[in-house]
Design an enzyme around this catalytic site. Structure first.
Site, PDB file in Angstrom:
ATOM      1  N   GLY A   1      21.284   5.623  -1.038  1.00  0.00           N
ATOM      2  CA  GLY A   1      22.111   6.706  -0.496  1.00  0.00           C
ATOM      3  C   GLY A   1      22.924   6.228   0.681  1.00  0.00           C
TER       4      GLY A   1
ATOM      5  N   SER B   1      12.320  20.917   5.675  1.00  0.00           N
ATOM      6  CA  SER B   1      10.966  20.765   5.160  1.00  0.00           C
ATOM      7  C   SER B   1      10.317  19.587   5.865  1.00  0.00           C
ATOM      8  CB  SER B   1      11.000  20.517   3.655  1.00  0.00           C
ATOM      9  OG  SER B   1      11.893  19.467   3.384  1.00  0.00           O
TER      10      SER B   1
ATOM     11  N   LYS C   1      12.307  13.639  16.670  1.00  0.00           N
ATOM     12  CA  LYS C   1      12.966  14.953  16.584  1.00  0.00           C
ATOM     13  C   LYS C   1      12.545  15.917  17.686  1.00  0.00           C
ATOM     14  CE  LYS C   1      15.314  15.014  12.416  1.00  0.00           C
ATOM     15  NZ  LYS C   1      14.687  13.972  11.619  1.00  0.00           N
TER      16      LYS C   1
ATOM     17  N   SER D   1      11.390   5.512  13.874  1.00  0.00           N
ATOM     18  CA  SER D   1      11.745   6.917  14.100  1.00  0.00           C
ATOM     19  C   SER D   1      10.608   7.912  13.906  1.00  0.00           C
ATOM     20  CB  SER D   1      12.926   7.293  13.205  1.00  0.00           C
ATOM     21  OG  SER D   1      12.609   7.083  11.849  1.00  0.00           O
TER      22      SER D   1
ATOM     23  N   ASP E   1      25.776   6.874   1.995  1.00  0.00           N
ATOM     24  CA  ASP E   1      26.934   7.701   2.353  1.00  0.00           C
ATOM     25  C   ASP E   1      27.454   7.396   3.757  1.00  0.00           C
ATOM     26  OD1 ASP E   1      24.359   9.163   2.982  1.00  0.00           O
ATOM     27  OD2 ASP E   1      25.790  10.322   4.157  1.00  0.00           O
TER      28      ASP E   1
ATOM     29  N   GLU F   1      20.510   2.653   6.583  1.00  0.00           N
ATOM     30  CA  GLU F   1      20.162   3.746   5.672  1.00  0.00           C
ATOM     31  C   GLU F   1      19.664   3.177   4.345  1.00  0.00           C
ATOM     32  OE1 GLU F   1      23.611   6.177   4.806  1.00  0.00           O
ATOM     33  OE2 GLU F   1      24.826   4.386   4.521  1.00  0.00           O
TER      34      GLU F   1
HETATM   35  C1  LIG Z   1      15.261  13.112  10.820  1.00  0.00           C
HETATM   36  C2  LIG Z   1      14.726  11.734  10.697  1.00  0.00           C
HETATM   37  C3  LIG Z   1      15.592  10.640  10.520  1.00  0.00           C
HETATM   38  C4  LIG Z   1      17.106  10.795  10.402  1.00  0.00           C
HETATM   39  O1  LIG Z   1      17.644  11.253  11.619  1.00  0.00           O
HETATM   40  P1  LIG Z   1      19.165  11.746  11.723  1.00  0.00           P
HETATM   41  O2  LIG Z   1      19.306  12.192  13.134  1.00  0.00           O
HETATM   42  O3  LIG Z   1      19.334  12.865  10.740  1.00  0.00           O
HETATM   43  O4  LIG Z   1      20.021  10.592  11.372  1.00  0.00           O
HETATM   44  C5  LIG Z   1      15.034   9.375  10.488  1.00  0.00           C
HETATM   45  N1  LIG Z   1      13.710   9.179  10.580  1.00  0.00           N
HETATM   46  C6  LIG Z   1      12.837  10.203  10.735  1.00  0.00           C
HETATM   47  C7  LIG Z   1      11.393   9.905  10.825  1.00  0.00           C
HETATM   48  C8  LIG Z   1      13.328  11.516  10.806  1.00  0.00           C
HETATM   49  O5  LIG Z   1      12.466  12.525  10.971  1.00  0.00           O
END
Ligand SMILES: *Cc1c(COP(=O)(O)O)cnc(C)c1O
Length: 331
Positions: A220, A90, A65, A316, A222, A216
């Site tokens: 969920g 959050s 992020k 991620s 979606d 996903e």
């Molecule tokens: C925000 C986040 C996601 C999901 O990312 P999107 O861009 O909303 O699809 C996945 N893994 C982690 C660790 C995140 O912080």
């Protein structure tokens, strides 16, 4: 295929392209970590593929992020930077905005629920964010955000449904493919779809034959329903340990990009996430949060066979409370 803006679409509705990912990469260069690409003989033996893990758990702030947050703040006008930005979250987006704001001298206000984990509130404050707490059973965070942005002229930066955020998130897959070469398959987790949409822009440009999969939580799905039906499906908040992917619908900007460029949407169970978390800890010596395990879980559990393929996997994030982490490993 491309996801370019249709001529004549309304202003503010333009979609990012791979050129925006390139521009984002220049903006974050030397600031965001160029995270390592990890490999594991055990993972390769288990799947029969050649796996490349992009370790965004080692990114600044502990998740990808930071890329989108830094890029979005860097793109603001000097006046908007002086006034500051507001975000509601959050989770990892809040910390990323606070951190990216601090590095660029931009004030940040983060609207968080009163019952957010103390560790996350502390981390956000530690990065210099002004935290505004609200009661999520009684108050509407969007109304609070709107009021604050009107009173103080703050710019709202949403966690995924934003051109500059999507472009910034795409830089992780760009780095991955530039480092290891063309891929046969790329697996990326999906919450609101910012990371997947950005990754798809990069992968389609740099490795055109690569099959791109979103992953996903089973509870969920979606994004899978939306992808298959062709319009955005909304679901109730899903019960899953993947708290970063508890979003109840994908974005209006991320969805058309995913529809145009992604090959399929897959799901994995919480049990498969825990197994993957344990695999990362035991075999690869890394701490990965449940949501960060989504993409790898689909590969390690053979949701799509990967034998003989060159496979990219985005890890991620790694922000998990140590006690919760220990519980997952022990359980
Ligand atoms: C925000 C986040 C996601 C999901 O990312 P999107 O861009 O909303 O699809 C996945 N893994 C982690 C660790 C995140 O912080």
């Amino acid at each position: 295929m491309n996801a370019h803006q249709e001529p004549g679409s309304p202003p503010g509705q333009s979609l990012p392209t791979y050129d925006d990912v390139i521009a984002a990469a220049k903006r974050i260069e030397g600031v965001a970590h160029r995270t390592p690409v990890l490999t594991s003989r055990t993972a390769d033996a288990r799947t029969g593929g050649t796996l490349f893990f992009k370790a965004e758990n080692l990114q600044r702030g502990g998740a990808f992020k930071f890329r989108g947050a830094y890029n979005a703040i860097a793109r603001l006008s000097p006046e908007a930077k002086t006034r500051g930005v507001v975000a509601f979250s959050s989770g990892n987006h809040a910390q990323a905005i606070a951190y990216a704001g601090q590095l660029q001298g931009v004030p940040t206000v983060i609207i968080m629920p009163q019952d957010a984990p103390a560790m996350k509130v502390a981390a956000t404050r530690g990065y210099g964010g002004e935290v505004v707490l609200y009661d999520r059973y009684k108050e509407d965070r969007e109304a609070i955000g709107r009021a604050l942005s009107q009173e103080r002229g703050l710019t709202l930066i949403p966690p995924y449904d934003h051109e500059d955020v999507i472009a910034g998130q795409g830089t992780a897959a760009k780095e991955l493919i530039e480092e290891v070469g063309p891929l046969d398959m790329l697996f990326v987790c999906v919450g609101g779809g910012g990371l997947l949409a950005g990754s798809a822009l990069a992968a389609r440009a740099l490795s055109p034959d690569c099959r791109i999969y979103g992953v996903e939580p089973e509870a969920g799905n979606d994004a899978q329903q939306s992808f298959r039906s062709g319009s955005i499906v909304r679901i109730p908040v899903p019960a899953t340990i993947a708290d970063g992917a508890q979003t109840t619908y994908v974005g209006s900007k991320t969805f058309p990009i995913m529809r145009a460029l992604v090959d399929d949407m897959l799901t994995v169970s919480d049990a498969q996430l825990v197994d993957t978390m344990r695999f990362f800890a035991e075999r690869m010596k890394i701490v990965v949060e449940p949501t960060g395990c989504l993409a790898a879980a689909a590969v390690l559990h053979g949701i799509v066979p990967c034998a003989g393929k060159r496979v990219g996997i985005v890890i991620s994030g790694g922000n998990v409370d140590p006690r919760a982490f220990a519980g997952f490993l022990a359980g």
